[in-house]
Enzyme design. Sequence first.
Site, short mmCIF file in Angstrom:
data_model
loop_
_atom_site.label_atom_id
_atom_site.label_comp_id
_atom_site.label_asym_id
_atom_site.label_seq_id
_atom_site.Cartn_x
_atom_site.Cartn_y
_atom_site.Cartn_z
N GLU A 25 0.79 -1.22 0.00
CA GLU A 25 0.00 0.00 0.00
C GLU A 25 0.83 1.28 0.00
OE1 GLU A 25 -3.44 0.20 -0.12
OE2 GLU A 25 -3.25 -1.94 -0.60
N SER A 58 -37.51 -31.46 49.95
CA SER A 58 -37.11 -31.47 51.37
C SER A 58 -36.01 -30.48 51.70
CB SER A 58 -36.68 -32.88 51.77
OG SER A 58 -37.75 -33.79 51.68
#
Length: 694
Positions: A84, A342
């Site tokens: 680039e 329970s």
Amino acid sequence: MTRRRALLLVALFALGTTWWVTAPPALPAFASVRARFASSEAVLLDRHGALLHERRVDRSGRRLAWTPLGDVSPVLVATLIATEDHRFREHGGVDWRAVGAALRDGVTRGRVRGASTLTMQVAALLDPSLRAGRSGRGVVAKMRQLRAARALESRWSKDEILEAHLNLATFRGELSGIAAASRGLFDREPHGLGEAEAALLIALLRAPNAPRAAVAARACAITARRPSGASCDEITARSEQVFATAPRVRPRATLAPHLAAHLLRAAAPARVATTLDASLQRFVADVLAAQVAELHGRNVRDAAALVVDNASGDVLAYVGGSGALSSARFVDGVRAKRQAGSSLKPFLYARAFDRKLITAATRLDDAPLDVVTALGSYRPENYDRGFRGPVAVREALASSLNVPAVRLLQMVTVDDFVAVLGALGFDGLRDAEFYGDSLALGSADVSLWEMVGAYRALATGGDFAPLHVEPREQLVAQRVFSPEAAFLVTDVLADRASRAPTFGLENPLATRVWSAAKTGTSKDMRDNWCVGVTARFTVGVWVGNFSGDSMWSVSGVDGAAPAWLAIVNALHAELPSAAPLPPPTLVRAHGEWFLPGTQPATLDVATRAAAAPHRIVAPQNGAVLVLDPDIPDTRERTWIEAAPRDPHATLAIDGRSIGSAAAPLLWPLARGRHELTLVAADGARLDAVEFLVR
């Protein structure tokens, strides 16, 4: 002279106008850009700062955490610069040689070649008005971009420009930034990218959504200019592999999905610290998955677990599901409401201790008892379907006997017990009338979060304070039970001998260190619970099905307890857990602990109607007995019993004697409304109840 001056003024005006028109926008400092960068992902951290869970919270794009340049593969950085902007390290933001070449090509060849530097690209990424297509590619637009690049170079370093470019650029679809692109396309971190992967990523910068073949061709051209680049065959093969499916960013950690759903949201902080321990969280999740796999053939698909530090209330492990085997993996089993079974009994006994209704040595009558509800009556049974007669409170609680618990609730009253449960953090309870005596057997819907928080109160001497998953100061605790009552309950729940009549001496509640635990199983075996405390931790496990399906012959001892045992043993692999010291106010007598002034000379049977010497125990007044359509009417019986068992008294139904009150009787059910009377030897009516058979 006048004309020359006029031309000079015009030139100066034109230059000034051009300078003003092409003035670039004010670009932020690098530190500001990095600070404002927001990931689309949020993370949970454990108590040590380790990554616990990563979750996407922003659907507008896919961005991961900002990646420093030093964490990016050098191959990728070199490929980016070579492709680039190969003079990036030399120019001051504008490559004037490239600009000149572009102008020459425009004049001689009729086309303009791009001369954009990486710095100019970063400027356009920072301000959309500088991007191509927004302001056109005319002289004014290009001048603004050139000036912006020069200004950026005067404030930013070269490495900062590269770092910003890699983090702000779009690579493919919604993947923005090198971290999202690297993990979304290659399932690896940016520092691990190779030659072929670097070429493909740089090829995407020009056309992020180009067809696979076009991307591969450009990547091949990129590497062809680099002697050490990957071969075109290698790039093509990698391209076919990568672009065959849509990009997918796999989270780096998924240890706490249900907790993440609570804490990680779009408006919440991107990083949330928790009290959890990642290694313990992983272990508990593995234990639950293994236990569900073991029970899968018995119709068990879901489980949840919670581990809490007793002293601080810090949640150390929060596992809301069983993973891949879960029937509904998004349901949070820690917060979901399920029937308690329970598991609530210890709080009932603690309340009765505090009110001095019982002692640990008091004998409760374990005999058939009809419980009246709005839907009719039912007869609770024990785990082993047997009855033991008068039993000590210690054995009744440790062995989880149902009838003694119902008799105890009748003494405590349902209203009082509902209030106690509310003080222990159980939220959304109905009124006492809704539950009736069935609350003693755990008919309330509660969550594992609430259950563990309540059991922790037993470990902290009766003080309740809310649990928490985020670091914070300890909240002020509320006293629910006395230290004496809390000690008595945990002492009973740790008593292997008293538990043995129901569960045997060797069972999953028998840990290597001191612990006090209770199991629970809801109606039709839909829910299994095992919750208990050690000197350091409170651990709770729930096993069942989120769909509400019944498990097949799986009780709390079979379902939740083995996982609970594995977790407790792991927690105390190297940590001791000594039994708590009794509060100094407790009195030791008859081999038992007593609150001051409650130690008895003899051990009597405690009943709600202790003042009444003779009464009908079963059925209760107002009972509605329903004939089972699956059982022949001639085979249906109900239990008739009076107390005390008096051989001189008789029982009569509708005026006709059915036998002596010296022992329980089985009476064949007959449809209709009936009166049962208890008659003394001299013919006096001692007690009477009415019941309906339909």
